[in-house]
Motif scaffolding. Structure first.
Motif, PDB file in Angstrom:
ATOM      1  N   LEU A   1      47.722  79.775  25.256  1.00  0.00           N
ATOM      2  CA  LEU A   1      47.398  80.461  24.013  1.00  0.00           C
ATOM      3  C   LEU A   1      48.422  81.577  23.829  1.00  0.00           C
ATOM      4  CD1 LEU A   1      43.529  80.643  24.486  1.00  0.00           C
ATOM      5  CD2 LEU A   1      44.846  78.935  23.203  1.00  0.00           C
ATOM      6  N   ARG A   2      49.074  81.599  22.699  1.00  0.00           N
ATOM      7  CA  ARG A   2      50.204  82.516  22.519  1.00  0.00           C
ATOM      8  C   ARG A   2      49.717  83.936  22.244  1.00  0.00           C
ATOM      9  NH1 ARG A   2      53.757  80.958  25.274  1.00  0.00           N
ATOM     10  NH2 ARG A   2      55.078  82.485  24.230  1.00  0.00           N
ATOM     11  N   PRO A   3      50.459  84.926  22.736  1.00  0.00           N
ATOM     12  CA  PRO A   3      49.994  86.319  22.674  1.00  0.00           C
ATOM     13  C   PRO A   3      50.362  87.011  21.356  1.00  0.00           C
ATOM     14  CG  PRO A   3      52.070  86.209  23.846  1.00  0.00           C
ATOM     15  CD  PRO A   3      51.732  84.785  23.468  1.00  0.00           C
ATOM     16  N   PRO A   4      49.694  88.141  21.074  1.00  0.00           N
ATOM     17  CA  PRO A   4      50.034  88.895  19.857  1.00  0.00           C
ATOM     18  C   PRO A   4      51.320  89.689  20.018  1.00  0.00           C
ATOM     19  CG  PRO A   4      48.339  90.055  21.086  1.00  0.00           C
ATOM     20  CD  PRO A   4      48.576  88.758  21.815  1.00  0.00           C
ATOM     21  N   MET A   5      51.903  90.052  18.896  1.00  0.00           N
ATOM     22  CA  MET A   5      53.081  90.924  18.874  1.00  0.00           C
ATOM     23  C   MET A   5      52.996  91.808  17.645  1.00  0.00           C
ATOM     24  SD  MET A   5      55.994  88.105  17.792  1.00  0.00           S
ATOM     25  CE  MET A   5      55.248  86.632  18.500  1.00  0.00           C
ATOM     26  N   LEU A   6      53.853  92.818  17.605  1.00  0.00           N
ATOM     27  CA  LEU A   6      53.941  93.685  16.436  1.00  0.00           C
ATOM     28  C   LEU A   6      55.052  93.157  15.536  1.00  0.00           C
ATOM     29  CD1 LEU A   6      53.654  97.165  18.139  1.00  0.00           C
ATOM     30  CD2 LEU A   6      51.924  96.046  16.724  1.00  0.00           C
ATOM     31  N   SER A   7      54.744  93.031  14.255  1.00  0.00           N
ATOM     32  CA  SER A   7      55.701  92.447  13.317  1.00  0.00           C
ATOM     33  C   SER A   7      55.839  93.321  12.078  1.00  0.00           C
ATOM     34  CB  SER A   7      55.217  91.053  12.895  1.00  0.00           C
ATOM     35  OG  SER A   7      56.041  90.542  11.856  1.00  0.00           O
TER      36      SER A   7
ATOM     37  N   TYR B 289      48.952  87.272  10.336  1.00  0.00           N
ATOM     38  CA  TYR B 289      49.239  88.701  10.394  1.00  0.00           C
ATOM     39  C   TYR B 289      47.948  89.457  10.105  1.00  0.00           C
ATOM     40  CZ  TYR B 289      54.123  87.207   9.635  1.00  0.00           C
ATOM     41  OH  TYR B 289      55.351  86.604   9.725  1.00  0.00           O
TER      42      TYR B 289
ATOM     43  N   LYS C 222      50.843  90.305  14.743  1.00  0.00           N
ATOM     44  CA  LYS C 222      51.206  88.932  14.384  1.00  0.00           C
ATOM     45  C   LYS C 222      50.816  87.985  15.511  1.00  0.00           C
ATOM     46  CE  LYS C 222      55.354  86.092  13.522  1.00  0.00           C
ATOM     47  NZ  LYS C 222      56.826  86.126  13.543  1.00  0.00           N
TER      48      LYS C 222
ATOM     49  N   LEU D  60      44.608  86.102  24.998  1.00  0.00           N
ATOM     50  CA  LEU D  60      43.415  85.486  25.587  1.00  0.00           C
ATOM     51  C   LEU D  60      43.854  84.469  26.637  1.00  0.00           C
ATOM     52  CD1 LEU D  60      40.292  85.249  25.452  1.00  0.00           C
ATOM     53  CD2 LEU D  60      40.622  83.301  23.933  1.00  0.00           C
TER      54      LEU D  60
ATOM     55  N   GLY E  53      51.092 100.615  17.750  1.00  0.00           N
ATOM     56  CA  GLY E  53      50.982  99.678  18.859  1.00  0.00           C
ATOM     57  C   GLY E  53      49.889  98.647  18.627  1.00  0.00           C
ATOM     58  N   LEU E  54      49.660  97.831  19.637  1.00  0.00           N
ATOM     59  CA  LEU E  54      48.650  96.770  19.514  1.00  0.00           C
ATOM     60  C   LEU E  54      47.237  97.301  19.740  1.00  0.00           C
ATOM     61  CD1 LEU E  54      50.541  93.767  21.140  1.00  0.00           C
ATOM     62  CD2 LEU E  54      49.738  93.922  18.778  1.00  0.00           C
TER      63      LEU E  54
ATOM     64  N   TYR F  58      54.044  98.027  10.418  1.00  0.00           N
ATOM     65  CA  TYR F  58      53.739  96.944  11.350  1.00  0.00           C
ATOM     66  C   TYR F  58      52.349  96.345  11.163  1.00  0.00           C
ATOM     67  CZ  TYR F  58      57.939  98.393  13.752  1.00  0.00           C
ATOM     68  OH  TYR F  58      59.244  98.697  14.046  1.00  0.00           O
TER      69      TYR F  58
END
Lengths: 290, 111
Positions: free
Chosen positions: A61-67, A279, A87, A43, A36-37, A84
């Motif tokens: 501001l764009r959020p993080p994701m799992l890639s 990443y 990203k 932010l 997970g994150l 993972y």
């Protein structure tokens, strides 16, 4: 290093996930994003009563994701370790930012050290090298002690307006602090603004970008900072060790409600109307105390 | 084993009018998802419009998944759920001439 005994060192070397790091005596967190994150989140700027009160650069501001780093031509690359990575992906708008923050507090005002394995790429929308499309990526701490809020910023300026730069930079001058809302309790400053960046000493440091937009190589970062003197202790990117004696953090008077703050932030910025990706395979924050 | 979950705010206080699309969001680790669309404010003929869920193998080439999310023409929240979607997710749609809604869009993912 005080407290760094042989048992601790042997335990680190015995764990393949940790043996590629050189932590101080205590690991504050270790996130490899296969679970997970792990506390890394988007932010957002400060606001009061309405989201419209937020400073404009903070609003999207764009959020993080799992890639799993899937490429259109070769499929999933996975992470340096495991499947993972975290990203960050900007919008396809020049100057767009994606930011992730993890919020903690410190308990001993001594050395801390961040280590991470990261890589960056533009979205592979063109069958071209595209090595100048990502403007920058960076890492910062957001800290506060009894007197000061201190924000050490470091970014790798990959390219600017289509021209290669390949330099690490720091930022010590503050952006304007603005009141938000009417209560008198909320203020905000956009410290990630593109202004005020200064070059770290030394020659440019071209990083391994590889030969097409869908091949990516992981890079090692290490940032040491002393919470007692509020100054940089070290900075390393891959094989390059920087002289940090001239690299200074942003400093301002302490703010209400931020006592002992220890936040860590990663971000990426695009130079074109094309998405830029950062990443983070893994990140380890350690501290030195007995 | 407790299942992992994550909610991403993929749009926040954003105005939709005419055609719209959310940013690609990677969800390969998740087995189920819900898109929530919260309408903060609306004007014009925004009711009876649906957003379409799209999926993609690479975040660049998209096709309709089949799920739809009704958009509310007044403050409130609506949702669409989906499973077995592969990798990237986004919402797309088109509002009629004169319609405008200000939205917060959540993508709630679970293993």
């Amino acid at each position: 290093m005080p407290g760094y005994d042989r048992t601790y060192s042997a335990a680190l070397r015995a764990d393949p996930r940790l043996s590629r790091f050189d932590p101080l005596s205590h690991i504050i967190f270790f996130d490899d994003f296969d679970n997970g994150l792990q506390g890394w989140t988007a932010l957002i700027g400060n606001y009061e009563k309405s989201l419209n009160s937020m400073l404009p650069p903070y609003r999207d501001l764009r959020p993080p994701m799992l890639s799993n780093a899937t490429m259109w031509d070769t499929g999933s690359a996975g992470a340096l370790d495991g499947t993972y990575a975290m990203k960050l992906a900007t919008r396809a708008e020049a100057g767009g930012l994606a930011v992730a923050v993890k919020r903690a507090t410190w308990r001993v005002q001594g050395p801390i050290q961040l280590e991470a394995y990261v890589t960056f790429k533009p979205e592979a929308t063109e069958l071209e090298l595209s090595e100048r499309d990502v403007r920058a990526f960076g890492v910062l701490f957001d800290l506060q002690d009894a007197e000061r809020r201190v924000m050490p910023h470091l970014r790798y300026l990959n390219a600017q307006a289509g021209a290669p730069v390949a330099r690490w930079q720091y930022k010590k001058d503050r952006e304007a602090l603005e009141d938000i809302g009417a209560s008198g309790k909320t203020r905000s400053h956009f410290h990630l603004a593109p202004t005020g960046w200064l070059e770290a000493p030394g020659d440019p440091q071209p990083l391994c970008y590889n030969e097409i937009a869908t091949k990516q190589n992981w890079h090692y970062l290490k940032v040491g900072f002393d919470l007692a003197s509020m100054s940089f202790l070290s900075f390393r990117c891959n094989d390059r060790v920087y002289d940090v004696s001239q690299i200074a953090p942003m400093v301002m008077p302490a703010m209400a409600n931020l006592w002992c703050m220890l936040n860590t932030v990663f971000w990426v910025e695009t130079d074109l109307d094309k998405r830029a990706f950062l990443y983070v395979d893994s990140v380890l924050l350690s501290g030195e105390w007995s | 084993m407790m299942r992992h979950s994550h909610t991403a705010v993929v749009e926040r206080n954003r105005v939709w009018k005419g055609t719209f699309e959310t940013e690609p969001y990677e969800a390969a680790w998740a087995g189920e998802a819900i898109f929530f669309v919260r309408t903060l404010e609306a004007s014009g003929p925004a009711a009876d419009v649906h957003a379409r869920v799209q999926i993609s193998p690479d975040g660049m080439y998209w096709c309709d998944e089949g799920a739809r999310v009704p958009l509310r023409g007044e403050p409130g929240v609506a949702f669409g759920r989906l499973r077995h979607f592969g990798h990237y997710l986004r919402l797309v749609g088109e509002l009629p001439e004169g319609a405008e809604i200000r939205v917060v869009v959540y993508l709630s993912l679970k293993e």
